[in-house]
Design an enzyme around this catalytic site. Structure first.
Site, mmCIF file in Angstrom:
data_model
loop_
_atom_site.group_PDB
_atom_site.id
_atom_site.type_symbol
_atom_site.label_atom_id
_atom_site.label_comp_id
_atom_site.label_asym_id
_atom_site.label_seq_id
_atom_site.Cartn_x
_atom_site.Cartn_y
_atom_site.Cartn_z
ATOM 1 N N ASN A 1 0.860 -1.189 0.000
ATOM 2 C CA ASN A 1 0.000 0.000 0.000
ATOM 3 C C ASN A 1 0.897 1.239 0.000
ATOM 4 O O ASN A 1 1.527 1.543 1.005
ATOM 5 C CB ASN A 1 -0.889 -0.051 1.258
ATOM 6 C CG ASN A 1 -1.751 1.195 1.393
ATOM 7 O OD1 ASN A 1 -1.837 2.004 0.470
ATOM 8 N ND2 ASN A 1 -2.384 1.340 2.537
ATOM 9 N N LYS B 1 0.041 4.248 -0.284
ATOM 10 C CA LYS B 1 -0.640 5.395 0.338
ATOM 11 C C LYS B 1 -0.466 6.655 -0.514
ATOM 12 O O LYS B 1 -0.356 6.573 -1.722
ATOM 13 C CB LYS B 1 -0.133 5.596 1.761
ATOM 14 C CG LYS B 1 -0.179 4.312 2.584
ATOM 15 C CD LYS B 1 -0.023 4.553 4.045
ATOM 16 C CE LYS B 1 0.064 3.220 4.760
ATOM 17 N NZ LYS B 1 0.001 3.334 6.196
ATOM 18 N N HIS C 1 -9.440 0.674 4.820
ATOM 19 C CA HIS C 1 -8.160 0.889 5.501
ATOM 20 C C HIS C 1 -8.389 1.776 6.720
ATOM 21 O O HIS C 1 -9.216 2.688 6.699
ATOM 22 C CB HIS C 1 -7.159 1.539 4.533
ATOM 23 C CG HIS C 1 -5.774 1.543 5.101
ATOM 24 N ND1 HIS C 1 -5.358 2.476 6.025
ATOM 25 C CD2 HIS C 1 -4.727 0.704 4.906
ATOM 26 C CE1 HIS C 1 -4.098 2.211 6.364
ATOM 27 N NE2 HIS C 1 -3.702 1.136 5.692
ATOM 28 N N GLU D 1 -6.858 4.158 7.943
ATOM 29 C CA GLU D 1 -6.705 5.611 7.753
ATOM 30 C C GLU D 1 -7.987 6.215 7.191
ATOM 31 O O GLU D 1 -8.322 7.365 7.481
ATOM 32 C CB GLU D 1 -5.487 5.889 6.853
ATOM 33 C CG GLU D 1 -4.186 5.687 7.637
ATOM 34 C CD GLU D 1 -3.008 5.207 6.813
ATOM 35 O OE1 GLU D 1 -3.055 5.280 5.583
ATOM 36 O OE2 GLU D 1 -2.034 4.728 7.436
ATOM 37 N N GLU E 1 -5.323 -5.524 10.328
ATOM 38 C CA GLU E 1 -4.312 -4.494 10.546
ATOM 39 C C GLU E 1 -4.606 -3.758 11.855
ATOM 40 O O GLU E 1 -5.398 -2.811 11.879
ATOM 41 C CB GLU E 1 -4.336 -3.482 9.404
ATOM 42 C CG GLU E 1 -4.066 -4.092 8.048
ATOM 43 C CD GLU E 1 -3.479 -3.064 7.092
ATOM 44 O OE1 GLU E 1 -2.339 -3.262 6.695
ATOM 45 O OE2 GLU E 1 -4.145 -2.074 6.785
ATOM 46 N N GLY F 1 2.190 1.857 10.716
ATOM 47 C CA GLY F 1 3.097 3.000 10.581
ATOM 48 C C GLY F 1 3.792 3.398 11.874
ATOM 49 O O GLY F 1 4.378 4.474 11.970
ATOM 50 N N SER G 1 3.430 -2.494 10.261
ATOM 51 C CA SER G 1 4.885 -2.431 10.464
ATOM 52 C C SER G 1 5.602 -3.723 10.068
ATOM 53 O O SER G 1 6.575 -4.129 10.709
ATOM 54 C CB SER G 1 5.202 -2.048 11.911
ATOM 55 O OG SER G 1 4.691 -0.759 12.183
HETATM 56 C C1 PEP Z 1 -0.792 -0.173 5.984
HETATM 57 O O1 PEP Z 1 -0.939 1.005 5.829
HETATM 58 O O2 PEP Z 1 -1.613 -0.959 5.485
HETATM 59 C C2 PEP Z 1 0.337 -0.638 6.768
HETATM 60 C C3 PEP Z 1 0.320 -1.848 7.211
HETATM 61 O O3 PEP Z 1 1.336 0.279 6.989
HETATM 62 P P1 PEP Z 1 2.753 -0.028 7.667
HETATM 63 O O4 PEP Z 1 3.302 -1.286 7.058
HETATM 64 O O5 PEP Z 1 3.582 1.168 7.355
HETATM 65 O O6 PEP Z 1 2.514 -0.195 9.131
#
Ligand code: PEP
Length: 351
Positions: free
Chosen positions: A106, A108, A192, A194, A263, A269, A309
């Site tokens: 992703n 973003k 997601h 976010e 997630e 993040g 992460s």
């Molecule tokens: C994501 O945004 O789906 C995600 C898992 O981000 P990150 O790997 O940076 O934690």
């Protein structure tokens, strides 16, 4: 009389596009046409892979042999005389279909034409394991999708990060599922965290988006996950279940084109990855939820990704867990280490 000519249409399913209840169906259908009616169009329309793939997609989830024959008849060009269609060989492979490892990147709201091009070059140059054992998808911003789609190696598919909840029209700033399909984009990420937390997308709204995207032929990476407060209050499964319920209410039993991404919001993040045990515990519960609330088949077949992460350093231990079927990756998907994360799929083959 004109001599007869045999055209063999081979319908094979390289992807789980033609699966039902963990079975992969493939049929070889022999059609005999009057040679005089054959045209380049006929050969073209029967030459795999693209028409075969479209047929397979249309067949998804339906019992095969008679239907395959019906479809074969239907796609026969009207100018051709179908002389013989009895020779149908249907192989029903009842071997349980393993869940293919899935790695999504992703990207973003990141990237410029220059940086995205460089990232594509990196992905194109990397050594990645066969698509037989891993399905890989990257999700650039909408504006970078055409560039990525044109230049990226064919083993890596392109996804959108979002789409509108219904048919396009007067919805300023939105992109519709139809537009993604028109561009040849197979996947969309929906729900997601976010978007749920910053843009306040409700569970129901996400469910409706999933249903609409699926109805237009997109495959959906549906994200769910709890906040730190919710985890600390012992509500992880309850929250994830509420998110799944909203999706189930909208899509019903139609999960064959859904990949679930667990997630945890506190891990996205932040550099704080869930331990393999924490991830496995939730994934096993989610699979149980699918078994109890949708069906045992859907629970067995649905890929549940971990996201939060993930890096080259932690992916292998996570991938060893039986209910972790892959990853959705944010930050590390913008770096060369994404290749290592893709290749962690090998752990499943060795297991
Ligand atoms: C994501 O945004 O789906 C995600 C898992 O981000 P990150 O790997 O940076 O934690």
């Amino acid at each position: 009389m004109h001599p007869h000519h045999t055209v063999t249409c081979s319908f094979s399913a390289p992807e789980p596009a033609c699966s039902e209840k963990n079975r992969i169906y493939s049929s070889e259908i022999l059609l005999r046409f009057n040679i005089a009616a054959l045209s380049p169009f006929i050969f073209h329309s029967f030459s795999p892979p693209s028409p075969a793939k479209q047929v397979l997609l249309a067949l998804s989830g339906l019992p095969p042999p008679s239907l395959h024959l019906g479809i074969a008849s239907a796609i026969a060009p009207p100018s051709a005389t179908l002389l013989h269609r009895a020779s149908l060989q249907a192989t029903i492979n009842s071997k349980k279909m393993a869940r293919k490892f899935f790695v999504g990147g992703n990207w973003k709201c990141n990237g410029t034409v220059e940086s995205v091009s460089k990232l594509v070059d990196t992905l194109n140059a990397g050594e990645i394991v066969s698509t037989d054992i891993v399905e890989v998808v990257v999700a650039p911003t909408f504006i970078h999708i055409p560039l990525v789609k044109d230049r990226l190696r064919s083993e890596i598919q392109v996804s959108a990060q979002n789409c509108w909840v219904k048919k396009g029209g007067a919805y300023t700033g939105e992109v519709s599922a139809e537009q993604l399909v028109d561009l040849g984009i197979p996947y969309v990420i929906l729900g997601h965290s976010e978007r749920r937390h910053i843009l306040k997308e409700s569970h129901d709204f996400v469910g409706q988006k999933c249903a609409y995207a699926l109805s237009k032929g997109l495959k959906v990476i549906a994200c769910i996950g709890e906040t730190l407060d919710e985890r600390e209050a012992g509500n992880t499964i309850k929250v994830c279940a509420e998110q799944l319920i909203a999706i189930k209410e909208a899509i019903g039993e139609n999960w064959s084109d859904v990949v679930v991404a667990y997630e945890p919001v506190w891990a996205i993040g932040t550099g704080k990855v869930a331990t393999p045990e924490q991830a496995e515990e939730v994934h096993a519960e989610l699979r149980k939820w699918l078994a109890e609330n949708v069906s045992a088949e859907v629970a067995e077949a649905t890929r549940i990704l971990y996201g939060g992460s993930v890096t080259a350093g932690n992916c292998k231990e996570l991938a060893k867990k039986p209910n972790v079927d892959g990853f959705l990756v944010g930050g590390a998907a913008l770096k060369p280490e994404f290749i290592d994360i893709i290749n962690s799929a090998q752990i499943k083959v060795a297991a």
